[in-house]
Design an enzyme around this catalytic site. Structure first.
Site, PDB file in Angstrom:
ATOM      1  N   THR A 268       0.857  -1.196   0.000  1.00 39.64           N
ATOM      2  CA  THR A 268       0.000   0.000   0.000  1.00 39.64           C
ATOM      3  C   THR A 268       0.891   1.242   0.000  1.00 39.64           C
ATOM      4  O   THR A 268       1.854   1.303   0.765  1.00 39.64           O
ATOM      5  CB  THR A 268      -0.914  -0.016   1.245  1.00 39.64           C
ATOM      6  OG1 THR A 268      -1.619  -1.255   1.263  1.00 39.64           O
ATOM      7  CG2 THR A 268      -1.917   1.123   1.219  1.00 39.64           C
TER       8      THR A 268
ATOM      9  N   GLN B  49     -28.385  -0.234   2.675  1.00 40.62           N
ATOM     10  CA  GLN B  49     -29.787  -0.698   2.764  1.00 40.62           C
ATOM     11  C   GLN B  49     -30.730   0.492   2.973  1.00 40.62           C
ATOM     12  O   GLN B  49     -31.815   0.553   2.388  1.00 40.62           O
ATOM     13  CB  GLN B  49     -29.902  -1.708   3.923  1.00 40.62           C
ATOM     14  CG  GLN B  49     -31.206  -2.471   3.969  1.00 40.62           C
ATOM     15  CD  GLN B  49     -31.339  -3.471   2.823  1.00 40.62           C
ATOM     16  OE1 GLN B  49     -30.354  -3.842   2.202  1.00 40.62           O
ATOM     17  NE2 GLN B  49     -32.553  -3.881   2.531  1.00 40.62           N
TER      18      GLN B  49
ATOM     19  N   GLY C 218     -32.402   1.401  -3.345  1.00 42.03           N
ATOM     20  CA  GLY C 218     -31.907   1.251  -4.723  1.00 42.03           C
ATOM     21  C   GLY C 218     -30.834   2.276  -5.061  1.00 42.03           C
ATOM     22  O   GLY C 218     -29.863   1.972  -5.763  1.00 42.03           O
TER      23      GLY C 218
ATOM     24  N   GLU D 262      -3.649  -5.647   7.185  1.00 46.12           N
ATOM     25  CA  GLU D 262      -2.975  -5.590   8.504  1.00 46.12           C
ATOM     26  C   GLU D 262      -3.409  -6.775   9.382  1.00 46.12           C
ATOM     27  O   GLU D 262      -3.566  -6.648  10.593  1.00 46.12           O
ATOM     28  CB  GLU D 262      -3.170  -4.241   9.175  1.00 46.12           C
ATOM     29  CG  GLU D 262      -2.454  -3.157   8.358  1.00 46.12           C
ATOM     30  CD  GLU D 262      -2.082  -1.916   9.113  1.00 46.12           C
ATOM     31  OE1 GLU D 262      -1.846  -1.996  10.329  1.00 46.12           O
ATOM     32  OE2 GLU D 262      -1.999  -0.856   8.468  1.00 46.12           O
TER      33      GLU D 262
HETATM   34  N1  CAA Z   1       5.354  -9.042  19.373  1.00 42.47           N
HETATM   35  C1  CAA Z   1       6.636  -9.474  19.431  1.00 42.47           C
HETATM   36  N2  CAA Z   1       7.010 -10.717  19.065  1.00 42.47           N
HETATM   37  C2  CAA Z   1       6.054 -11.535  18.623  1.00 42.47           C
HETATM   38  C3  CAA Z   1       4.692 -11.167  18.544  1.00 42.47           C
HETATM   39  C4  CAA Z   1       4.360  -9.854  18.948  1.00 42.47           C
HETATM   40  N3  CAA Z   1       3.104  -9.418  18.880  1.00 42.47           N
HETATM   41  N4  CAA Z   1       3.971 -12.204  18.069  1.00 42.47           N
HETATM   42  C5  CAA Z   1       4.828 -13.202  17.871  1.00 42.47           C
HETATM   43  N5  CAA Z   1       6.094 -12.794  18.198  1.00 42.47           N
HETATM   44  C6  CAA Z   1       7.318 -13.597  18.171  1.00 42.47           C
HETATM   45  C7  CAA Z   1       7.147 -14.835  19.045  1.00 42.47           C
HETATM   46  O1  CAA Z   1       7.521 -14.560  20.375  1.00 42.47           O
HETATM   47  C8  CAA Z   1       8.082 -15.805  18.395  1.00 42.47           C
HETATM   48  O2  CAA Z   1       9.419 -15.518  18.794  1.00 42.47           O
HETATM   49  P1  CAA Z   1      10.481 -16.679  19.135  1.00 42.47           P
HETATM   50  O3  CAA Z   1      10.605 -17.484  17.865  1.00 42.47           O
HETATM   51  O4  CAA Z   1      11.708 -15.942  19.511  1.00 42.47           O
HETATM   52  O5  CAA Z   1       9.845 -17.481  20.238  1.00 42.47           O
HETATM   53  C9  CAA Z   1       7.976 -15.483  16.917  1.00 42.47           C
HETATM   54  O6  CAA Z   1       7.528 -14.098  16.847  1.00 42.47           O
HETATM   55  C10 CAA Z   1       7.010 -16.364  16.155  1.00 42.47           C
HETATM   56  O7  CAA Z   1       5.734 -16.252  16.765  1.00 42.47           O
HETATM   57  P2  CAA Z   1       4.528 -17.211  16.430  1.00 42.47           P
HETATM   58  O8  CAA Z   1       5.001 -18.633  16.626  1.00 42.47           O
HETATM   59  O9  CAA Z   1       3.334 -16.757  17.185  1.00 42.47           O
HETATM   60  O10 CAA Z   1       4.322 -16.976  14.868  1.00 42.47           O
HETATM   61  P3  CAA Z   1       3.296 -17.658  13.903  1.00 42.47           P
HETATM   62  O11 CAA Z   1       4.007 -17.842  12.622  1.00 42.47           O
HETATM   63  O12 CAA Z   1       2.599 -18.802  14.518  1.00 42.47           O
HETATM   64  O13 CAA Z   1       2.102 -16.611  13.720  1.00 42.47           O
HETATM   65  C11 CAA Z   1       0.942 -14.595  13.236  1.00 42.47           C
HETATM   66  C12 CAA Z   1       2.158 -15.311  13.852  1.00 42.47           C
HETATM   67  C13 CAA Z   1       0.238 -13.890  14.367  1.00 42.47           C
HETATM   68  C14 CAA Z   1      -0.039 -15.474  12.508  1.00 42.47           C
HETATM   69  C15 CAA Z   1       1.587 -13.612  12.244  1.00 42.47           C
HETATM   70  O14 CAA Z   1       2.168 -14.307  11.160  1.00 42.47           O
HETATM   71  C16 CAA Z   1       0.636 -12.573  11.736  1.00 42.47           C
HETATM   72  O15 CAA Z   1       0.372 -11.579  12.417  1.00 42.47           O
HETATM   73  N6  CAA Z   1       0.144 -12.751  10.487  1.00 42.47           N
HETATM   74  C17 CAA Z   1      -0.633 -11.751   9.831  1.00 42.47           C
HETATM   75  C18 CAA Z   1       0.262 -10.921   8.960  1.00 42.47           C
HETATM   76  C19 CAA Z   1      -0.300  -9.578   8.711  1.00 42.47           C
HETATM   77  O16 CAA Z   1      -0.912  -8.954   9.571  1.00 42.47           O
HETATM   78  N7  CAA Z   1      -0.052  -9.083   7.502  1.00 42.47           N
HETATM   79  C20 CAA Z   1      -0.482  -7.777   7.170  1.00 42.47           C
HETATM   80  C21 CAA Z   1       0.421  -7.197   6.138  1.00 42.47           C
HETATM   81  S1  CAA Z   1       0.542  -5.482   6.268  1.00 42.47           S
HETATM   82  C22 CAA Z   1      -0.762  -4.813   5.477  1.00 42.47           C
HETATM   83  O17 CAA Z   1      -1.745  -5.438   5.179  1.00 42.47           O
HETATM   84  C23 CAA Z   1      -0.630  -3.379   5.349  1.00 42.47           C
HETATM   85  C24 CAA Z   1      -1.362  -2.692   4.298  1.00 42.47           C
HETATM   86  O18 CAA Z   1      -1.426  -3.075   3.150  1.00 42.47           O
HETATM   87  C25 CAA Z   1      -2.017  -1.432   4.668  1.00 42.47           C
END
Ligand code: CAA
Length: 412
Positions: free
Chosen positions: A159, A340, A344, A367
């Site tokens: 974006t 709604q 129309g 996000e």
């Molecule tokens: N803060 C700090 N560290 C964090 C954290 C947080 N909120 N959440 C996770 N971590 C750390 C964990 O502690 C872990 O660290 P270690 O390996 O050192 O233990 C590591 O990150 C991995 O964590 P998870 O095992 O929880 O990770 P996961 O892969 O299972 O899942 C998830 C994480 C929450 C699904 C993440 O991938 C996520 O948020 N996905 C969504 C992505 C997203 O929001 N994308 C949006 C793109 S931006 C956009 O859309 C902008 C735009 O266009 C306007």
């Protein structure tokens, strides 16, 4: 736990400036920029001149230190006029949070003042074709070669791409590591090999470009590695999203309020069966529900944003996800009901409400989809349930319930 919500004089002043800009530069031109899919540079310039890009940046880096609650107030006003312009503004916070939260002192001093002054726009390159919700599965690579990182691969849904002057790019720097695989590297527009290849044709938020960014052996100085050490990128991304999600929520709040206001004006004006449709109970129920949900979203967002400003790092991930998820679901529901009420005419692009409906959908997706938000919330709830052990004796075990309830409790 609710946070103490205090609106500083500065926050209220910024909110008022945002309202003026929305009235003068955003709302009157929203339909035009939506149709043409063009960026509203006049409004962005007015935002810069009013100092609104300083809102989330501390004073020592050229900002005014007003904070995330003030960012929410400003974003809400802009999004009320045009949700697309709301994100065109707030995405600069998303793009610069990795520097603010993870950068070295030198990097903060170099990059943040340029954002605060509005001289430079910034974008956030995390998502890829095959890595959306699973952000850690990204594949763009950055290899160190002498004093430079060489970046290769493609990002999706950037974006502000093309408009932005520099980009926080999440890259794999250590494919062998699980937890330290990813790093954040800043790439400036115009760097050879860095190109915007596809400008997406979107359902909504059409005034802000969403693009593919391609990196073909892009060489950037190793000083652009955020935090100065590799392997911190995933943490930077998560921390950034935690701080930015109240801003998306505020965009949704503005969108919901904007749609509700239009629906109210129309419901008072439109006559059927000899009376304004706002006098009919079924329409009144819709209006009342829309207003209740919008108000609930408002105070959740303000409370969460105040919590972020209070530095309550422990709880930010859960509450930011709650605000994002709740408010964006509300925006979609309110925009749907507003269409709604317009009946129309609401389905036609002659009326502004169709745009609110189209713009609302992406809020539930970007996000972090609302499915991911619910997962973040639930993971934290389940983990924290360990603190609820004092309630355990009040819940009979499966074996105990073969007795009467009183017997079971007396045996526990
Ligand atoms: N803060 C700090 N560290 C964090 C954290 C947080 N909120 N959440 C996770 N971590 C750390 C964990 O502690 C872990 O660290 P270690 O390996 O050192 O233990 C590591 O990150 C991995 O964590 P998870 O095992 O929880 O990770 P996961 O892969 O299972 O899942 C998830 C994480 C929450 C699904 C993440 O991938 C996520 O948020 N996905 C969504 C992505 C997203 O929001 N994308 C949006 C793109 S931006 C956009 O859309 C902008 C735009 O266009 C306007």
């Amino acid at each position: 736990m609710p946070h103490d919500i205090r609106f500083s004089d500065l926050a209220l002043e910024l909110q008022e400036k945002a309202r003026e800009i929305a009235d003068k530069y955003v709302r009157p031109h929203a339909a035009k920029y939506d149709k043409l899919q063009e960026y509203n540079y006049d409004a962005a310039r007015a935002v810069a001149e009013a100092g609104l890009f300083k809102t989330w940046i501390p004073k020592e880096y050229g900002g005014n230190g007003a904070g995330v609650l003030a960012l929410a107030l400003v974003t809400e006003q802009l999004a009320m006029a045009d949700s697309g312009f709301g994100v065109a503004f707030a995405v600069n916070a998303l793009g610069s949070f990795p520097i603010l939260l993870g950068g070295t002192e030198e990097q903060k001093k170099k990059w943040l003042p340029q954002v605060a002054s509005g001289d430079k726009f910034v974008a956030f390159c995390l998502s890829e074709k095959f890595a959306g919700s699973d952000a850690s599965g990204l594949s763009v690579t950055a290899e160190l070669d002498g004093d430079e990182y060489v970046i290769c691969g493609e990002k999706k849904w950037t974006t502000n791409g093309g408009v932005a002057d520099f980009y926080s790019v999440f890259c794999v720097t250590d494919p062998t590591s699980k937890s330290r695989r990813i790093s954040t590297i800043l790439v400036e527009k115009g760097t050879p090999g860095f190109e915007v290849k596809k400008v997406e044709d979107k359902m909504g938020i059409r005034c802000v470009p969403v693009v593919e960014t391609h990196f073909d052996n892009v060489r950037v100085p190793k000083e652009n590695l955020i935090g100065g050490r590799p392997g911190l990128g995933f943490k930077h991304a998560m921390m950034t999203l935690d701080h930015a999600r109240p801003g998306v929520a505020a965009q949704a709040l503005g969108a919901a309020q904007g749609a509700l206001d239009l629906a109210l004006v129309y419901a008072n004006r439109r006559k059927q069966f000899g009376a304004a449709i706002s006098s009919f109970q079924m329409v009144q129920k819709m209006l009342a529900d829309m207003a209740m949900k919008t108000e609930a979203a408002r105070w959740l967002i303000y409370s969460v944003a105040a919590g972020v400003d209070a530095g309550n790092a422990e709880k930010i991930a859960k509450t930011a996800a709650m605000a994002k998820c709740f408010a964006t679901d509300v925006a979609m529901e309110v925009a749907t009901d507003a269409v709604q009420i317009f009946g129309g005419y609401g389905f036609m692009e002659d009326y502004p409400i169709a745009k609110f409906f189209r713009d609302a959908k992406i809020l539930q997706i970007y996000e972090g989809t609302n499915q991911i938000q619910r997962m973040v919330i639930a993971r934290k709830l389940v983990k924290d349930a360990a603190n609820l052990g004092h309630l355990d004796p009040y819940i009979p075990t499966e074996t105990q319930v073969s007795y009467s309830k009183d017997e079971a409790l007396s045996k526990s």
